[in-house]
Design a protein around this motif. Structure first.
Motif, PDB file in Angstrom:
ATOM      1  N   ASP A  30       0.864  -1.178   0.000  1.00  0.00           N
ATOM      2  CA  ASP A  30       0.000   0.000   0.000  1.00  0.00           C
ATOM      3  C   ASP A  30       0.901   1.229   0.000  1.00  0.00           C
ATOM      4  O   ASP A  30       1.335   1.699   1.043  1.00  0.00           O
ATOM      5  CB  ASP A  30      -0.888  -0.030   1.244  1.00  0.00           C
ATOM      6  CG  ASP A  30      -1.841   1.146   1.329  1.00  0.00           C
ATOM      7  OD1 ASP A  30      -1.790   2.033   0.457  1.00  0.00           O
ATOM      8  OD2 ASP A  30      -2.643   1.182   2.277  1.00  0.00           O
ATOM      9  N   GLY A  31       1.258   1.693  -1.205  1.00  0.00           N
ATOM     10  CA  GLY A  31       2.056   2.902  -1.327  1.00  0.00           C
ATOM     11  C   GLY A  31       3.548   2.706  -1.508  1.00  0.00           C
ATOM     12  O   GLY A  31       4.271   3.679  -1.726  1.00  0.00           O
ATOM     13  N   THR A  58       8.776   0.546  -8.268  1.00  0.00           N
ATOM     14  CA  THR A  58       7.811   1.611  -7.987  1.00  0.00           C
ATOM     15  C   THR A  58       7.375   2.265  -9.296  1.00  0.00           C
ATOM     16  O   THR A  58       7.746   1.806 -10.385  1.00  0.00           O
ATOM     17  CB  THR A  58       8.432   2.679  -7.064  1.00  0.00           C
ATOM     18  OG1 THR A  58       9.497   3.328  -7.771  1.00  0.00           O
ATOM     19  CG2 THR A  58       8.946   2.067  -5.763  1.00  0.00           C
ATOM     20  N   ASP A  86       1.815   3.023  -6.976  1.00  0.00           N
ATOM     21  CA  ASP A  86       2.556   2.291  -5.942  1.00  0.00           C
ATOM     22  C   ASP A  86       1.667   1.493  -4.991  1.00  0.00           C
ATOM     23  O   ASP A  86       2.169   0.832  -4.089  1.00  0.00           O
ATOM     24  CB  ASP A  86       3.442   3.250  -5.143  1.00  0.00           C
ATOM     25  CG  ASP A  86       4.678   3.664  -5.929  1.00  0.00           C
ATOM     26  OD1 ASP A  86       5.127   2.890  -6.793  1.00  0.00           O
ATOM     27  OD2 ASP A  86       5.186   4.766  -5.664  1.00  0.00           O
ATOM     28  N   ASP A  87       0.342   1.551  -5.156  1.00  0.00           N
ATOM     29  CA  ASP A  87      -0.580   0.695  -4.408  1.00  0.00           C
ATOM     30  C   ASP A  87      -0.838  -0.534  -5.262  1.00  0.00           C
ATOM     31  O   ASP A  87      -1.577  -0.469  -6.249  1.00  0.00           O
ATOM     32  CB  ASP A  87      -1.904   1.414  -4.120  1.00  0.00           C
ATOM     33  CG  ASP A  87      -1.725   2.577  -3.171  1.00  0.00           C
ATOM     34  OD1 ASP A  87      -0.799   2.539  -2.348  1.00  0.00           O
ATOM     35  OD2 ASP A  87      -2.513   3.534  -3.257  1.00  0.00           O
TER      36      ASP A  87
END
Length: 188
Positions: free
Chosen positions: A141-142, A158, A166-167
């Motif tokens: 998550d991120g 990423t 990025d999630d």
């Protein structure tokens, strides 16, 4: 040809049976009386084990022996807020993606290994886990995707490497060693 339907309880249907959906039972007790499922996820592996995931941990039901066990933080999980579980077909290890890190559960020794950002993960908030011959792939998550190679090296991908976001919610690999990353910004 099995179909499982989840919600507050778990239901099962054999595609060849005219009976329709029946509650999954453990002996004389319906599953809903044993745990409170929030419908997060469930899956059955090739060995016949059924993994039930919710915000209270994991319940593993061995269909061949008709017994079940619960895994929670009191047993050694990084968190009870489980997002996905995957079993490594090569080693038999179970990888548990959770909000709190990833746990590698080794059933043969009943031991747990917790991995967090202190060990090299981009963060401790994981949505998904996928295993194959190239290692363990973790969607965060991120923080993008983290691959842990069979040698224990951490590789992070990423948006700077081409991810749509990025999630990363799901990871799948195609038969040609290409990977699909389902992100909240689209498919990569």
């Amino acid at each position: 040809h099995e179909v499982y339907l989840g919600g507050r309880e778990l239901y099962y249907m054999d595609a060849w049976s005219p009976m329709g959906f029946m509650p999954v039972s453990f002996g004389d007790d319906k599953l809903g009386r044993i745990i409170s499922m929030d419908g997060r996820d469930f899956q059955k592996d090739n060995s016949g084990e059924l993994y039930l995931l919710d915000s209270g941990g994991i319940r593993i039901y061995d269909t061949s022996r008709s017994n079940w066990q619960s895994l929670t933080t009191s047993n050694g999980l990084a968190s009870n807020d489980i997002r996905q579980v995957t079993k490594d077909s090569r080693t038999g290890d179970v990888w548990v993606a959770a909000y709190g890190g990833v746990t590698k559960y080794i059933p043969s020794t009943s031991t747990f290994e917790i991995l967090t950002s202190d060990d090299g993960l981009p963060n401790n908030f994981l949505y998904t886990a996928h295993t194959d011959s190239n290692g363990v792939w973790l969607g965060t998550d991120g923080g993008g995707v983290c691959r842990i190679t069979p040698d224990g090296e951490y590789n992070i991908l990423t948006v700077d490497d081409g991810l749509a976001a990025d999630d990363v919610l799901k990871i799948k690999n195609a038969t040609d060693d290409r990977y699909w990353f389902c992100t909240d910004g689209g498919l990569t």
